[in-house]
Design a protein around this motif. Structure first.
Motif, PDB file in Angstrom:
ATOM      1  N   PHE A  92      61.211  51.056  28.447  1.00  0.00           N
ATOM      2  CA  PHE A  92      61.057  50.803  29.877  1.00  0.00           C
ATOM      3  C   PHE A  92      59.593  50.869  30.295  1.00  0.00           C
ATOM      4  N   LEU A  93      58.813  51.723  29.629  1.00  0.00           N
ATOM      5  CA  LEU A  93      57.415  51.927  29.988  1.00  0.00           C
ATOM      6  C   LEU A  93      56.466  50.953  29.287  1.00  0.00           C
ATOM      7  N   LEU A  94      56.751  50.610  28.036  1.00  0.00           N
ATOM      8  CA  LEU A  94      55.848  49.752  27.266  1.00  0.00           C
ATOM      9  C   LEU A  94      55.516  48.431  27.963  1.00  0.00           C
ATOM     10  N   PRO A  95      56.504  47.690  28.478  1.00  0.00           N
ATOM     11  CA  PRO A  95      56.155  46.428  29.146  1.00  0.00           C
ATOM     12  C   PRO A  95      55.269  46.637  30.374  1.00  0.00           C
ATOM     13  N   ILE A  96      55.497  47.718  31.094  1.00  0.00           N
ATOM     14  CA  ILE A  96      54.688  47.999  32.281  1.00  0.00           C
ATOM     15  C   ILE A  96      53.242  48.260  31.882  1.00  0.00           C
ATOM     16  N   LEU A  97      53.040  49.064  30.851  1.00  0.00           N
ATOM     17  CA  LEU A  97      51.684  49.362  30.386  1.00  0.00           C
ATOM     18  C   LEU A  97      50.988  48.103  29.868  1.00  0.00           C
ATOM     19  N   MET A  98      51.738  47.282  29.140  1.00  0.00           N
ATOM     20  CA  MET A  98      51.152  46.049  28.605  1.00  0.00           C
ATOM     21  C   MET A  98      50.831  45.059  29.723  1.00  0.00           C
ATOM     22  N   LEU A  99      51.704  44.961  30.721  1.00  0.00           N
ATOM     23  CA  LEU A  99      51.428  44.074  31.853  1.00  0.00           C
ATOM     24  C   LEU A  99      50.237  44.570  32.656  1.00  0.00           C
ATOM     25  N   LEU A 100      50.092  45.873  32.766  1.00  0.00           N
ATOM     26  CA  LEU A 100      48.933  46.438  33.446  1.00  0.00           C
ATOM     27  C   LEU A 100      47.649  46.061  32.709  1.00  0.00           C
ATOM     28  N   ALA A 101      47.637  46.248  31.402  1.00  0.00           N
ATOM     29  CA  ALA A 101      46.452  45.893  30.605  1.00  0.00           C
ATOM     30  C   ALA A 101      46.183  44.387  30.662  1.00  0.00           C
ATOM     31  N   SER A 102      47.236  43.588  30.564  1.00  0.00           N
ATOM     32  CA  SER A 102      47.036  42.133  30.601  1.00  0.00           C
ATOM     33  C   SER A 102      46.463  41.690  31.939  1.00  0.00           C
ATOM     34  N   ASN A 103      46.868  42.364  33.003  1.00  0.00           N
ATOM     35  CA  ASN A 103      46.353  42.020  34.325  1.00  0.00           C
ATOM     36  C   ASN A 103      44.884  42.352  34.492  1.00  0.00           C
ATOM     37  N   VAL A 104      44.430  43.403  33.841  1.00  0.00           N
ATOM     38  CA  VAL A 104      43.001  43.712  33.878  1.00  0.00           C
ATOM     39  C   VAL A 104      42.217  42.552  33.253  1.00  0.00           C
ATOM     40  N   PHE A 105      42.673  42.085  32.093  1.00  0.00           N
ATOM     41  CA  PHE A 105      42.008  40.945  31.453  1.00  0.00           C
ATOM     42  C   PHE A 105      42.057  39.707  32.339  1.00  0.00           C
ATOM     43  N   MET A 106      43.235  39.406  32.890  1.00  0.00           N
ATOM     44  CA  MET A 106      43.370  38.174  33.674  1.00  0.00           C
ATOM     45  C   MET A 106      42.570  38.241  34.968  1.00  0.00           C
ATOM     46  N   THR A 107      42.507  39.395  35.574  1.00  0.00           N
ATOM     47  CA  THR A 107      41.728  39.522  36.804  1.00  0.00           C
ATOM     48  C   THR A 107      40.257  39.277  36.515  1.00  0.00           C
ATOM     49  N   PHE A 108      39.752  39.814  35.412  1.00  0.00           N
ATOM     50  CA  PHE A 108      38.364  39.530  35.039  1.00  0.00           C
ATOM     51  C   PHE A 108      38.181  38.059  34.685  1.00  0.00           C
ATOM     52  N   ALA A 109      39.169  37.462  34.031  1.00  0.00           N
ATOM     53  CA  ALA A 109      39.065  36.046  33.680  1.00  0.00           C
ATOM     54  C   ALA A 109      39.012  35.167  34.929  1.00  0.00           C
ATOM     55  N   TRP A 110      39.824  35.477  35.916  1.00  0.00           N
ATOM     56  CA  TRP A 110      39.909  34.636  37.105  1.00  0.00           C
ATOM     57  C   TRP A 110      38.848  34.922  38.142  1.00  0.00           C
ATOM     58  N   TYR A 111      38.439  36.195  38.266  1.00  0.00           N
ATOM     59  CA  TYR A 111      37.556  36.556  39.379  1.00  0.00           C
ATOM     60  C   TYR A 111      36.242  37.204  38.967  1.00  0.00           C
ATOM     61  N   GLY A 112      36.108  37.623  37.730  1.00  0.00           N
ATOM     62  CA  GLY A 112      34.884  38.289  37.288  1.00  0.00           C
ATOM     63  C   GLY A 112      33.645  37.421  37.409  1.00  0.00           C
ATOM     64  N   HIS A 113      33.817  36.126  37.250  1.00  0.00           N
ATOM     65  CA  HIS A 113      32.683  35.203  37.322  1.00  0.00           C
ATOM     66  C   HIS A 113      32.092  35.083  38.715  1.00  0.00           C
ATOM     67  N   LEU A 114      32.773  35.594  39.721  1.00  0.00           N
ATOM     68  CA  LEU A 114      32.251  35.492  41.088  1.00  0.00           C
ATOM     69  C   LEU A 114      30.949  36.271  41.267  1.00  0.00           C
ATOM     70  N   LYS A 115      30.671  37.194  40.355  1.00  0.00           N
ATOM     71  CA  LYS A 115      29.397  37.906  40.389  1.00  0.00           C
ATOM     72  C   LYS A 115      28.306  37.140  39.636  1.00  0.00           C
ATOM     73  N   PHE A 116      28.648  36.021  39.037  1.00  0.00           N
ATOM     74  CA  PHE A 116      27.713  35.240  38.228  1.00  0.00           C
ATOM     75  C   PHE A 116      27.674  33.788  38.695  1.00  0.00           C
ATOM     76  N   LYS A 117      27.479  33.600  39.981  1.00  0.00           N
ATOM     77  CA  LYS A 117      27.499  32.250  40.544  1.00  0.00           C
ATOM     78  C   LYS A 117      26.299  31.415  40.111  1.00  0.00           C
ATOM     79  N   ASP A 118      25.298  32.052  39.519  1.00  0.00           N
ATOM     80  CA  ASP A 118      24.131  31.316  39.047  1.00  0.00           C
ATOM     81  C   ASP A 118      24.377  30.681  37.672  1.00  0.00           C
ATOM     82  N   HIS A 119      25.488  31.018  37.021  1.00  0.00           N
ATOM     83  CA  HIS A 119      25.828  30.425  35.729  1.00  0.00           C
ATOM     84  C   HIS A 119      26.636  29.150  35.959  1.00  0.00           C
ATOM     85  N   SER A 120      26.541  28.231  35.021  1.00  0.00           N
ATOM     86  CA  SER A 120      27.226  26.943  35.170  1.00  0.00           C
ATOM     87  C   SER A 120      28.742  27.120  35.136  1.00  0.00           C
TER      88      SER A 120
END
Length: 117
Positions: free
Chosen positions: A8-36
């Motif tokens: 019951f806990l494993l999927p929640i922990l994995m989804l939490l970790a996956s969301n950290v990666f995806m959030t950085f993938a989708w929004y992390g670049h907003l701090k680097f608008k000078d990059h192409s």
């Protein structure tokens, strides 16, 4: 499925970790608008690769104990929690009362998805 963590806990922990990666993938670049844009797309794609390595097994293993609707609801609630922290801590964008109310409505929706009538 690994047996050292509750099924019951494993999927929640994995989804939490996956969301950290995806959030950085989708929004992390907003701090680097000078990059192409093509460069940030490729970097984001590379980060998202690791998200898939967590999200796909989380959903596969999670389907043994949760319905697809419950897994999707968990994903959305986790996404909001991760994004709220990311927005405040990384992007330095404050959250207001309107965000809190919106999140509360989503939490109420999650309650109904998991509640058995």
């Amino acid at each position: 499925m690994p047996t050292t963590v509750s099924p019951f806990l494993l999927p929640i922990l994995m989804l939490l970790a996956s969301n950290v990666f995806m959030t950085f993938a989708w929004y992390g670049h907003l701090k680097f608008k000078d990059h192409s844009l093509p460069l940030v797309i490729m970097v984001s794609w590379g980060i998202a690769f690791f998200e898939y390595w967590l999200a796909v097994p989380a959903n596969r293993w999670g389907s043994a104990v949760y319905s697809a609707a419950q897994l999707k609801t968990m994903q959305e609630v986790i996404t909001l929690i991760v994004f709220a922290g990311f927005s405040v801590l990384y992007l330095k964008e404050p959250l207001g009362w309107n965000h809190a109310i919106g999140f509360a409505f989503i939490a109420a929706g999650a309650f109904f998805i998991f509640h058995k009538w």
